[in-house]
Design a protein around this motif. Sequence first.
Motif, short mmCIF file in Angstrom:
data_model
loop_
_atom_site.label_atom_id
_atom_site.label_comp_id
_atom_site.label_asym_id
_atom_site.label_seq_id
_atom_site.Cartn_x
_atom_site.Cartn_y
_atom_site.Cartn_z
N LYS A 18 0.49 -1.25 0.39
CA LYS A 18 0.12 -0.39 0.32
C LYS A 18 0.94 1.17 0.26
O LYS A 18 1.30 1.36 1.20
N VAL A 19 1.21 1.84 -1.39
CA VAL A 19 1.99 3.05 -1.33
C VAL A 19 1.11 4.37 -0.93
O VAL A 19 0.37 4.61 -1.35
N VAL A 20 1.68 4.78 0.02
CA VAL A 20 1.64 6.18 1.03
C VAL A 20 2.23 7.29 0.18
O VAL A 20 3.31 7.13 0.23
N SER A 21 1.52 8.18 -0.13
CA SER A 21 2.70 9.79 -1.37
C SER A 21 2.14 10.74 0.11
O SER A 21 1.05 10.89 0.80
N VAL A 22 3.73 11.25 0.15
CA VAL A 22 3.67 11.48 0.91
C VAL A 22 4.38 13.52 0.26
O VAL A 22 5.99 13.33 -0.43
N GLY A 23 3.85 14.08 0.78
CA GLY A 23 4.48 15.34 0.62
C GLY A 23 5.45 15.83 0.36
O GLY A 23 6.02 15.40 1.41
N VAL A 24 6.37 16.78 -0.39
CA VAL A 24 7.58 17.74 -0.52
C VAL A 24 7.35 19.19 -0.16
O VAL A 24 6.67 19.28 -1.42
N ASP A 25 8.85 19.32 0.71
CA ASP A 25 8.86 21.22 0.59
C ASP A 25 10.06 21.67 -0.10
O ASP A 25 10.55 20.66 -0.42
N LYS A 26 9.63 22.70 0.18
CA LYS A 26 11.83 23.09 -0.06
C LYS A 26 12.82 22.55 0.92
O LYS A 26 14.43 23.18 0.07
#
Length: 477
Positions: free
Chosen positions: A228-236
């Motif tokens: 189950k692939v969970v998307s994790v956001g990115v920032d600078k």
Amino acid sequence: MELHLHISGDTDLSGQVYRGIAAAIAEGRLKHGQQLPPSRLLAEQLGISRKPVSDAYSRLTYDRLVIGRIGKGSFVNSAREPTQVAKTESAIESNSTLNFWRTLETPLRHPMPEGSSKYEFIGGMPAPAHFPHDEWRRCTLYGLRKNNGFLGKYGPTEGVPALREAIARHCGFSRGVRCTSAEIVVTNGAQQAFDLLTRVMVSPGDVVAMEDPGYPMARLLFTGQGAKVVSVGVDKEGIIVDEIPPETKLIYTTPAHQFPLGMPMSQARREKLLAKAHEIGALIIEDDYDSEFRYEGRPTDSLQSMDQHGVVAFVGTFSKVMLPELRLGYVVTPPALVKALLAAKHVFDWHSPAAAQYALAHFIEDGSLLKHIRRGHGIYATRRDELIKHFQGALEPWFRLIPNTAGFHVAAVATRDIDIRLLQKLARRADVGLYALQDFYTERTPQKGLFLGYGAIETLDIGPALMRVRDILQEMS
């Protein structure tokens, strides 16, 4: 090699040989111009006398299916399309699994030469024209000589000792990785390293956390293994650690320069990620895909060099720094995983080609790799500067480059409402290959923009190509 013909019984032998060869020609198993075995040899292979075979050849020649050439032999004479044998599709019990793979998108495929544009900004492709072919040819001959001891044998699953020792020294020198050769497993590119790590760490339904946007091939691999692939956001600063679920078993990240946006992970974020992985018992896959090429700023530590608890598997590849077709990569694995990884590789692949490993070990040890990296660094730095110049000049009204410090691609974010798909289509007509940034997003709201690799395009071609893009943008506006 024997010609496959089925002979049944002792009657009509000549007819059986004739029909067998005629059917093989009609079905395309025997191609136009292909030589048939001499009649005496074919008779021996079939266990019959020579006369039926000679009679069959005579009849085939009479029917113009075969042409005899004096002193050379008999050759197939059929330039027509082979007959396709219709096959019905049976109701296979695994159809749901088959449909998953049938419908799976396979992104990042490099176009064949005939399908490429004159100006290609495709990512992940190093500069082939500047590869040191003479040095590599010399190392390949060395590898073939060294491989004599393995002829007719299977090689070591973990990789030949010479290459593992060379890799340990190379990644320690260039990326500060702390390891011995015993912690290194040689793989067929980085993709096999991801596959092996997933096999030993993840069961169907387990959670894998990865950056979004991120590397599509890693996501597809995790999904294909049932995770189950969970998307994790990115920032600078890189991956947003607080978004990683506590039940995560595997964390995939690109800290040296985020793929595809390009920014490096901050020191504070690295420390936070390591602490999180240790807290929840997850393994971090550190994909260090082309960080050998760094252009500005101080070198950043690899996550592996900061790891105090054995939670990081450092994955490297020679596909980017050398050539993709070499298909050699490696994983520096925590000691607790070594035995499991070797068992998985033995079962699914056994070992990587030994001759190529010896060649690469010699290429590293005699300094050719570092010399090639220095030469490539100069080439890519010039191309990067050329891209920056045009995006800060002629293309500045439409795009803003995301600052990056390494690799050989950049991301350009649209500053206007641009139809990127239409831009790609029009650019392709103008012989410019452009790639959309949105293709690397899965669940997060994508940023409109371009993913621009500069490994496949010559420096002098960057300006003319981007001027064509500018002209298209003016027309679209």
